[in-house]
Scaffold this motif. Sequence first.
Motif, PDB file in Angstrom:
ATOM      1  N   GLN A  41       0.836  -1.409   0.069  1.00 20.15           N
ATOM      2  CA  GLN A  41      -0.067  -0.192  -0.262  1.00 20.15           C
ATOM      3  C   GLN A  41       0.888   1.076  -0.175  1.00 20.15           C
ATOM      4  OE1 GLN A  41      -3.262   0.158   0.158  1.00 20.15           O
ATOM      5  NE2 GLN A  41      -2.713   2.367  -0.099  1.00 20.15           N
ATOM      6  N   VAL A  78       1.706   5.580   0.084  1.00 19.05           N
ATOM      7  CA  VAL A  78       1.293   6.940   0.682  1.00 19.05           C
ATOM      8  C   VAL A  78       1.028   8.342  -0.750  1.00 19.05           C
ATOM      9  CG1 VAL A  78       1.640   9.112   1.877  1.00 19.05           C
ATOM     10  CG2 VAL A  78       2.870   6.631   2.367  1.00 19.05           C
ATOM     11  N   SER A 107       6.752   0.221  -1.742  1.00 14.40           N
ATOM     12  CA  SER A 107       7.139   0.897  -3.507  1.00 14.40           C
ATOM     13  C   SER A 107       7.909   1.602  -3.140  1.00 14.40           C
ATOM     14  CB  SER A 107       5.799   0.622  -3.836  1.00 14.40           C
ATOM     15  OG  SER A 107       5.146  -0.518  -3.060  1.00 14.40           O
ATOM     16  N   GLY A 108       7.933   2.875  -2.822  1.00 16.95           N
ATOM     17  CA  GLY A 108       9.139   4.029  -2.790  1.00 16.95           C
ATOM     18  C   GLY A 108       8.408   5.329  -3.061  1.00 16.95           C
ATOM     19  N   ALA A 109       6.650   5.228  -3.189  1.00 17.94           N
ATOM     20  CA  ALA A 109       6.624   6.308  -3.492  1.00 17.94           C
ATOM     21  C   ALA A 109       6.245   7.631  -2.606  1.00 17.94           C
ATOM     22  CB  ALA A 109       4.668   5.747  -3.081  1.00 17.94           C
ATOM     23  N   LEU A 110       6.055   7.617  -1.497  1.00 17.38           N
ATOM     24  CA  LEU A 110       6.310   8.095  -0.358  1.00 17.38           C
ATOM     25  C   LEU A 110       8.402   8.226  -0.753  1.00 17.38           C
ATOM     26  CD1 LEU A 110       6.007  10.745   1.715  1.00 17.38           C
ATOM     27  CD2 LEU A 110       6.589   8.595   3.211  1.00 17.38           C
ATOM     28  N   ASP A 162      14.063  -0.766   4.835  1.00 12.99           N
ATOM     29  CA  ASP A 162      13.472  -1.962   4.956  1.00 12.99           C
ATOM     30  C   ASP A 162      13.071  -3.002   5.505  1.00 12.99           C
ATOM     31  OD1 ASP A 162       9.977  -1.626   3.297  1.00 12.99           O
ATOM     32  OD2 ASP A 162      10.482  -3.603   3.945  1.00 12.99           O
ATOM     33  N   PHE A 200      11.438  -5.818  -1.471  1.00 13.04           N
ATOM     34  CA  PHE A 200      11.022  -3.876  -1.603  1.00 13.04           C
ATOM     35  C   PHE A 200      11.677  -3.337  -2.304  1.00 13.04           C
ATOM     36  CE2 PHE A 200       6.946  -5.250   0.799  1.00 13.04           C
ATOM     37  CZ  PHE A 200       6.259  -6.482   0.316  1.00 13.04           C
ATOM     38  N   ASP A 212      15.541  -2.634  10.097  1.00 16.50           N
ATOM     39  CA  ASP A 212      14.537  -2.714  10.672  1.00 16.50           C
ATOM     40  C   ASP A 212      14.660  -1.764  12.624  1.00 16.50           C
ATOM     41  OD1 ASP A 212      12.743  -3.905  12.939  1.00 16.50           O
ATOM     42  OD2 ASP A 212      13.167  -6.059  12.273  1.00 16.50           O
ATOM     43  N   ALA A 213      13.440  -0.701  12.098  1.00 16.51           N
ATOM     44  CA  ALA A 213      13.075   0.043  12.773  1.00 16.51           C
ATOM     45  C   ALA A 213      12.823  -0.159  14.459  1.00 16.51           C
ATOM     46  CB  ALA A 213      11.698   1.193  13.009  1.00 16.51           C
ATOM     47  N   ASP A 266       6.381   4.796   8.005  1.00 15.69           N
ATOM     48  CA  ASP A 266       5.377   4.180   7.708  1.00 15.69           C
ATOM     49  C   ASP A 266       5.481   2.266   7.777  1.00 15.69           C
ATOM     50  OD1 ASP A 266       2.822   2.821   6.577  1.00 15.69           O
ATOM     51  OD2 ASP A 266       3.230   3.725   4.266  1.00 15.69           O
TER      52      ASP A 266
HETATM   53  C1  LIG Z   1       2.749  -0.372   3.815  1.00 17.17           C
HETATM   54  S1  LIG Z   1       4.722  -0.211   3.659  1.00 17.17           S
HETATM   55  C2  LIG Z   1       4.942   1.644   2.742  1.00 17.17           C
HETATM   56  C3  LIG Z   1       5.080   2.134   1.509  1.00 17.17           C
HETATM   57  C4  LIG Z   1       5.785   3.037   1.436  1.00 17.17           C
HETATM   58  N1  LIG Z   1       5.288   4.181   1.959  1.00 17.17           N
HETATM   59  C5  LIG Z   1       4.986   3.542   0.187  1.00 17.17           C
HETATM   60  O1  LIG Z   1       4.451   4.879  -0.485  1.00 17.17           O
HETATM   61  O2  LIG Z   1       5.467   3.049  -0.933  1.00 17.17           O
HETATM   62  C6  LIG Z   1       5.648  -0.614   4.649  1.00 17.17           C
HETATM   63  C7  LIG Z   1       6.617  -1.681   4.100  1.00 17.17           C
HETATM   64  O3  LIG Z   1       7.526  -1.075   5.587  1.00 17.17           O
HETATM   65  C8  LIG Z   1       7.732  -2.256   5.800  1.00 17.17           C
HETATM   66  N2  LIG Z   1       8.698  -2.460   7.657  1.00 17.17           N
HETATM   67  C9  LIG Z   1       7.649  -3.387   8.479  1.00 17.17           C
HETATM   68  N3  LIG Z   1       8.220  -3.931   9.548  1.00 17.17           N
HETATM   69  C10 LIG Z   1       9.027  -2.644   9.033  1.00 17.17           C
HETATM   70  C11 LIG Z   1      10.461  -2.318  10.796  1.00 17.17           C
HETATM   71  N4  LIG Z   1       9.996  -2.947  11.693  1.00 17.17           N
HETATM   72  N5  LIG Z   1      11.168  -1.739   9.737  1.00 17.17           N
HETATM   73  C12 LIG Z   1      12.113  -2.024   8.477  1.00 17.17           C
HETATM   74  N6  LIG Z   1      10.775  -1.726   8.197  1.00 17.17           N
HETATM   75  C13 LIG Z   1       9.314  -2.470   8.344  1.00 17.17           C
HETATM   76  C14 LIG Z   1       7.252  -3.808   5.031  1.00 17.17           C
HETATM   77  O4  LIG Z   1       8.288  -4.526   4.657  1.00 17.17           O
HETATM   78  C15 LIG Z   1       6.833  -2.844   3.465  1.00 17.17           C
HETATM   79  O5  LIG Z   1       7.916  -1.921   2.766  1.00 17.17           O
END
Ligand SMILES: C[S@@+](CC[C@H](N)C(=O)[O-])C[C@H]1O[C@@H](n2cnc3c(N)ncnc32)[C@H](O)[C@@H]1O
Length: 252
Positions: free
Chosen positions: A72, A74, A101-104, A122, A127, A150-151, A166
């Motif tokens: 999904q 942003v 996907s890198g939209a934001l 990510d 991804f 990883d955050a 996100d």
């Molecule tokens: C909804 S997507 C982000 C979409 C992005 N903002 C865009 O506009 O394309 C959420 C992403 O967070 C990544 N993710 C999930 N938990 C994470 C974490 N703890 N640290 C880093 N990335 C994480 C997922 O693999 C996924 O690619």
Amino acid sequence: MDADRLVLLEPSGRKHLVALDRDTVQVPRVGVVRADALRASVGRRWTVGGRSFLVLTPSIRDVVGTIRRKAQIVGPKDAASLVWNCDLKAGDFVVEVGTGSGALTLALAHAVGPAGRVVTYDVRPDFLDVAKSNLSAAGLDGRVQFKVGDARVGIPDRDADAVIVDVPDPWEAVGTAAKALRPCGHFASFSPNVEQVNRTVAVLRTATFVEIRTVEIIERGIEARDSGTHPSFAPLGHTGYLTFARHVLETI
Ligand SMILES: C[S@@+](CC[C@H](N)C(=O)[O-])C[C@H]1O[C@@H](n2cnc3c(N)ncnc32)[C@H](O)[C@@H]1O
């Protein structure tokens, strides 16, 4: 800002983003045309095979609208608010967590300009590859570093002007963000659900953050017609909530 690409706008409003990376280009439902003929037609009507298009340079909206998607994204209304509320400007350094996907990432790279920098993390290398190719197609990958991270574990960056998150559990990234931000730097998270907001705000309140607030951006199209102008009948779909805060060294 874009790599060598143009938009072909049909009278119906349908758009085609075409890459001019060869001498000849395949235009959907038309066939093969010369790239230099298209370049020479920017801002003009261009007719081929009985069909007419307007030739436009791509906007950031066009670019985001056509990216390859893995998760999904942003969208423009939320991306614009994130850029504005995080006070992003040319030359800034932004850390993004949850590249998807890198939209934001595209909007952030666009905002910080050629002198700025975005580091995006990510947990999914696949991804990151998709995001990288989307940024590359837009000619913006030179401003972005794509990293597996990883955050919840932490990230090594420091003195960021903004950290934008996100991921499904943004509250887990608050401690990481506090370490990565410069004093008075901006934290922002994007979350589809209010439960995510509650948990994130609760953690922000216990840490060194001020000016904590959450908004939802509602964009309503207006249909302007000679017969009467009114809001669009299209349903107002929910995207997500945006939570903002500023990192400080001491609280009041
Ligand atoms: C909804 S997507 C982000 C979409 C992005 N903002 C865009 O506009 O394309 C959420 C992403 O967070 C990544 N993710 C999930 N938990 C994470 C974490 N703890 N640290 C880093 N990335 C994480 C997922 O693999 C996924 O690619």
